[in-house]
Design a protein around this motif. Structure first.
Motif, PDB file in Angstrom:
ATOM      1  N   MET A   1       0.835  -1.209   0.000  1.00  0.00           N
ATOM      2  CA  MET A   1       0.000   0.000   0.000  1.00  0.00           C
ATOM      3  C   MET A   1       0.872   1.262   0.000  1.00  0.00           C
ATOM      4  SD  MET A   1      -3.288  -0.850  -0.082  1.00  0.00           S
ATOM      5  CE  MET A   1      -2.879  -2.155  -1.229  1.00  0.00           C
ATOM      6  N   ALA A   2       1.939   1.227   0.790  1.00  0.00           N
ATOM      7  CA  ALA A   2       2.835   2.388   0.829  1.00  0.00           C
ATOM      8  C   ALA A   2       3.534   2.571  -0.513  1.00  0.00           C
ATOM      9  CB  ALA A   2       3.872   2.213   1.948  1.00  0.00           C
ATOM     10  N   SER A   3       3.917   1.464  -1.116  1.00  0.00           N
ATOM     11  CA  SER A   3       4.587   1.530  -2.412  1.00  0.00           C
ATOM     12  C   SER A   3       3.648   2.109  -3.466  1.00  0.00           C
ATOM     13  CB  SER A   3       5.054   0.133  -2.822  1.00  0.00           C
ATOM     14  OG  SER A   3       5.702   0.167  -4.063  1.00  0.00           O
ATOM     15  N   ALA A   4       2.391   1.700  -3.434  1.00  0.00           N
ATOM     16  CA  ALA A   4       1.402   2.222  -4.382  1.00  0.00           C
ATOM     17  C   ALA A   4       1.215   3.721  -4.177  1.00  0.00           C
ATOM     18  CB  ALA A   4       0.072   1.493  -4.210  1.00  0.00           C
ATOM     19  N   SER A   5       1.148   4.116  -2.928  1.00  0.00           N
ATOM     20  CA  SER A   5       0.963   5.524  -2.602  1.00  0.00           C
ATOM     21  C   SER A   5       2.136   6.362  -3.122  1.00  0.00           C
ATOM     22  CB  SER A   5       0.819   5.664  -1.078  1.00  0.00           C
ATOM     23  OG  SER A   5       0.823   7.008  -0.700  1.00  0.00           O
ATOM     24  N   ILE A   6       3.344   5.863  -2.914  1.00  0.00           N
ATOM     25  CA  ILE A   6       4.534   6.575  -3.394  1.00  0.00           C
ATOM     26  C   ILE A   6       4.537   6.612  -4.924  1.00  0.00           C
ATOM     27  CG2 ILE A   6       7.064   6.482  -3.534  1.00  0.00           C
ATOM     28  CD1 ILE A   6       6.957   5.261  -0.641  1.00  0.00           C
ATOM     29  N   LEU A   7       4.132   5.517  -5.525  1.00  0.00           N
ATOM     30  CA  LEU A   7       4.086   5.454  -6.991  1.00  0.00           C
ATOM     31  C   LEU A   7       3.137   6.508  -7.565  1.00  0.00           C
ATOM     32  CD1 LEU A   7       4.723   3.948  -9.680  1.00  0.00           C
ATOM     33  CD2 LEU A   7       2.784   2.473  -9.168  1.00  0.00           C
ATOM     34  N   MET A   8       1.987   6.665  -6.941  1.00  0.00           N
ATOM     35  CA  MET A   8       1.018   7.670  -7.400  1.00  0.00           C
ATOM     36  C   MET A   8       1.629   9.054  -7.308  1.00  0.00           C
ATOM     37  SD  MET A   8      -1.759   5.892  -8.124  1.00  0.00           S
ATOM     38  CE  MET A   8      -0.614   4.671  -8.736  1.00  0.00           C
ATOM     39  N   GLN A   9       2.269   9.293  -6.174  1.00  0.00           N
ATOM     40  CA  GLN A   9       2.899  10.580  -5.927  1.00  0.00           C
ATOM     41  C   GLN A   9       3.986  10.868  -6.965  1.00  0.00           C
ATOM     42  OE1 GLN A   9       4.045  11.579  -1.638  1.00  0.00           O
ATOM     43  NE2 GLN A   9       6.024  11.067  -2.470  1.00  0.00           N
ATOM     44  N   GLU A  10       4.713   9.839  -7.352  1.00  0.00           N
ATOM     45  CA  GLU A  10       5.852  10.018  -8.261  1.00  0.00           C
ATOM     46  C   GLU A  10       5.437  10.128  -9.722  1.00  0.00           C
ATOM     47  OE1 GLU A  10       9.118  10.313  -7.573  1.00  0.00           O
ATOM     48  OE2 GLU A  10       8.864  10.132  -5.413  1.00  0.00           O
ATOM     49  N   THR A  11       4.273   9.598 -10.087  1.00  0.00           N
ATOM     50  CA  THR A  11       3.968   9.521 -11.516  1.00  0.00           C
ATOM     51  C   THR A  11       2.823  10.438 -11.963  1.00  0.00           C
ATOM     52  OG1 THR A  11       2.604   7.552 -11.107  1.00  0.00           O
ATOM     53  CG2 THR A  11       4.855   7.181 -11.845  1.00  0.00           C
ATOM     54  N   GLU A  12       2.049  10.984 -11.019  1.00  0.00           N
ATOM     55  CA  GLU A  12       0.986  11.889 -11.428  1.00  0.00           C
ATOM     56  C   GLU A  12       1.610  13.153 -12.026  1.00  0.00           C
ATOM     57  OE1 GLU A  12      -3.292  12.346  -9.661  1.00  0.00           O
ATOM     58  OE2 GLU A  12      -1.949  13.691  -8.593  1.00  0.00           O
ATOM     59  N   ASN A  13       1.017  13.621 -13.127  1.00  0.00           N
ATOM     60  CA  ASN A  13       1.540  14.786 -13.844  1.00  0.00           C
ATOM     61  C   ASN A  13       2.934  14.573 -14.404  1.00  0.00           C
ATOM     62  OD1 ASN A  13      -0.680  16.565 -13.544  1.00  0.00           O
ATOM     63  ND2 ASN A  13      -0.105  16.804 -11.389  1.00  0.00           N
ATOM     64  N   ARG A  14       3.255  13.344 -14.688  1.00  0.00           N
ATOM     65  CA  ARG A  14       4.540  13.058 -15.312  1.00  0.00           C
ATOM     66  C   ARG A  14       4.321  12.556 -16.730  1.00  0.00           C
ATOM     67  NH1 ARG A  14      10.135  11.005 -13.193  1.00  0.00           N
ATOM     68  NH2 ARG A  14       9.980  11.566 -11.027  1.00  0.00           N
ATOM     69  N   LEU A  15       5.307  12.783 -17.571  1.00  0.00           N
ATOM     70  CA  LEU A  15       5.253  12.221 -18.915  1.00  0.00           C
ATOM     71  C   LEU A  15       5.192  10.701 -18.828  1.00  0.00           C
ATOM     72  CD1 LEU A  15       7.959  14.328 -20.768  1.00  0.00           C
ATOM     73  CD2 LEU A  15       5.486  14.381 -21.173  1.00  0.00           C
ATOM     74  N   ILE A  16       4.461  10.098 -19.748  1.00  0.00           N
ATOM     75  CA  ILE A  16       4.368   8.642 -19.764  1.00  0.00           C
ATOM     76  C   ILE A  16       5.747   8.021 -19.957  1.00  0.00           C
ATOM     77  CG2 ILE A  16       3.468   6.689 -21.113  1.00  0.00           C
ATOM     78  CD1 ILE A  16       0.953   8.526 -21.555  1.00  0.00           C
ATOM     79  N   SER A  17       6.535   8.620 -20.846  1.00  0.00           N
ATOM     80  CA  SER A  17       7.880   8.081 -21.085  1.00  0.00           C
ATOM     81  C   SER A  17       8.741   8.159 -19.823  1.00  0.00           C
ATOM     82  CB  SER A  17       8.557   8.827 -22.235  1.00  0.00           C
ATOM     83  OG  SER A  17       8.600  10.206 -21.948  1.00  0.00           O
ATOM     84  N   GLU A  18       8.620   9.253 -19.092  1.00  0.00           N
ATOM     85  CA  GLU A  18       9.375   9.395 -17.832  1.00  0.00           C
ATOM     86  C   GLU A  18       8.920   8.373 -16.799  1.00  0.00           C
ATOM     87  OE1 GLU A  18      10.257  14.208 -17.587  1.00  0.00           O
ATOM     88  OE2 GLU A  18       8.847  13.271 -16.205  1.00  0.00           O
ATOM     89  N   SER A  19       7.608   8.178 -16.738  1.00  0.00           N
ATOM     90  CA  SER A  19       7.067   7.221 -15.771  1.00  0.00           C
ATOM     91  C   SER A  19       7.573   5.825 -16.074  1.00  0.00           C
ATOM     92  CB  SER A  19       5.543   7.228 -15.804  1.00  0.00           C
ATOM     93  OG  SER A  19       5.063   8.513 -15.479  1.00  0.00           O
ATOM     94  N   LYS A  20       7.588   5.483 -17.349  1.00  0.00           N
ATOM     95  CA  LYS A  20       8.077   4.156 -17.727  1.00  0.00           C
ATOM     96  C   LYS A  20       9.544   3.984 -17.364  1.00  0.00           C
ATOM     97  CE  LYS A  20       5.048   2.706 -21.469  1.00  0.00           C
ATOM     98  NZ  LYS A  20       4.963   2.461 -22.920  1.00  0.00           N
ATOM     99  N   ALA A  21      10.322   5.047 -17.573  1.00  0.00           N
ATOM    100  CA  ALA A  21      11.753   4.980 -17.239  1.00  0.00           C
ATOM    101  C   ALA A  21      11.936   4.809 -15.731  1.00  0.00           C
ATOM    102  CB  ALA A  21      12.470   6.236 -17.723  1.00  0.00           C
ATOM    103  N   LEU A  22      11.083   5.506 -14.967  1.00  0.00           N
ATOM    104  CA  LEU A  22      11.181   5.407 -13.505  1.00  0.00           C
ATOM    105  C   LEU A  22      10.812   3.995 -13.032  1.00  0.00           C
ATOM    106  CD1 LEU A  22      11.774   7.150 -10.978  1.00  0.00           C
ATOM    107  CD2 LEU A  22       9.313   7.495 -10.773  1.00  0.00           C
ATOM    108  N   ILE A  23       9.790   3.418 -13.629  1.00  0.00           N
ATOM    109  CA  ILE A  23       9.394   2.048 -13.283  1.00  0.00           C
ATOM    110  C   ILE A  23      10.562   1.096 -13.539  1.00  0.00           C
ATOM    111  CG2 ILE A  23       7.902   0.096 -13.922  1.00  0.00           C
ATOM    112  CD1 ILE A  23       5.725   2.233 -14.646  1.00  0.00           C
TER     113      ILE A  23
END
Ligand code: ZN
Length: 152
Positions: free
Chosen positions: A77-99
């Protein structure tokens, strides 16, 4: 004590705090009214279940809004929460790179520069190998959702 050891201890404390904080007060928990993408993930080892919903801005190729729901252990749950925080309003390409970076971190000792703040603290989970799947579940679920966009 070396700087590296110092950093480790600091990260351990941060890890505990971050997990507690995000578990208690998850960011973007819930569901979206009209999601463009929706994906479910399940981790049979622990029983974690997660649903991720996103709205996408196709022109800017950005994740506009993200939300998660489901039931799981505090790490998932904490990981999901952090993921939302990190990827909202981010470019899809950036999000994929972060994943991709986060997945790599979970399998190695090195921490790339893109992994910082809450995310760096979350890497403390590597000390508990059985929990790595819990931490990764939201990330692999988001990746599946974004991969569905490939041909747009
Ligand atoms: Zn779990």
């Amino acid at each position: 004590m070396s700087q590296e050891q110092n950093k480790r201890i600091h990260l351990d404390q941060m890890y505990q705090e971050i997990i507690r904080d995000h578990h208690k007060d998850p960011r973007n928990f819930g569901s979206l009214e009209k999601p463009d993408l929706r994906e479910e993930g399940y981790n049979p080892v622990c029983g974690d279940r997660i649903v991720i919903e996103l709205t996408i801005d196709p022109e800017k190729k950005m994740i506009k809004k993200s939300a998660f729901s489901g039931e799981g252990c505090s790490i998932c749950m904490a990981s999901a929460s952090i993921l939302m925080q990190e990827t909202e309003n981010r470019l899809i390409s950036e999000s994929k790179a972060l994943i991709e970076d986060f997945r790599k971190v979970m399998q190695s000792e090195e921490i790339p520069e893109s992994i910082e703040g809450d995310l760096e603290a979350l890497t403390g989970v590597r000390k508990f190998p059985v929990r790595i799947k819990c931490a990764l579940l939201p990330w692999t679920t988001l990746k599946k959702a974004l991969d569905g966009l490939e041909n747009d």
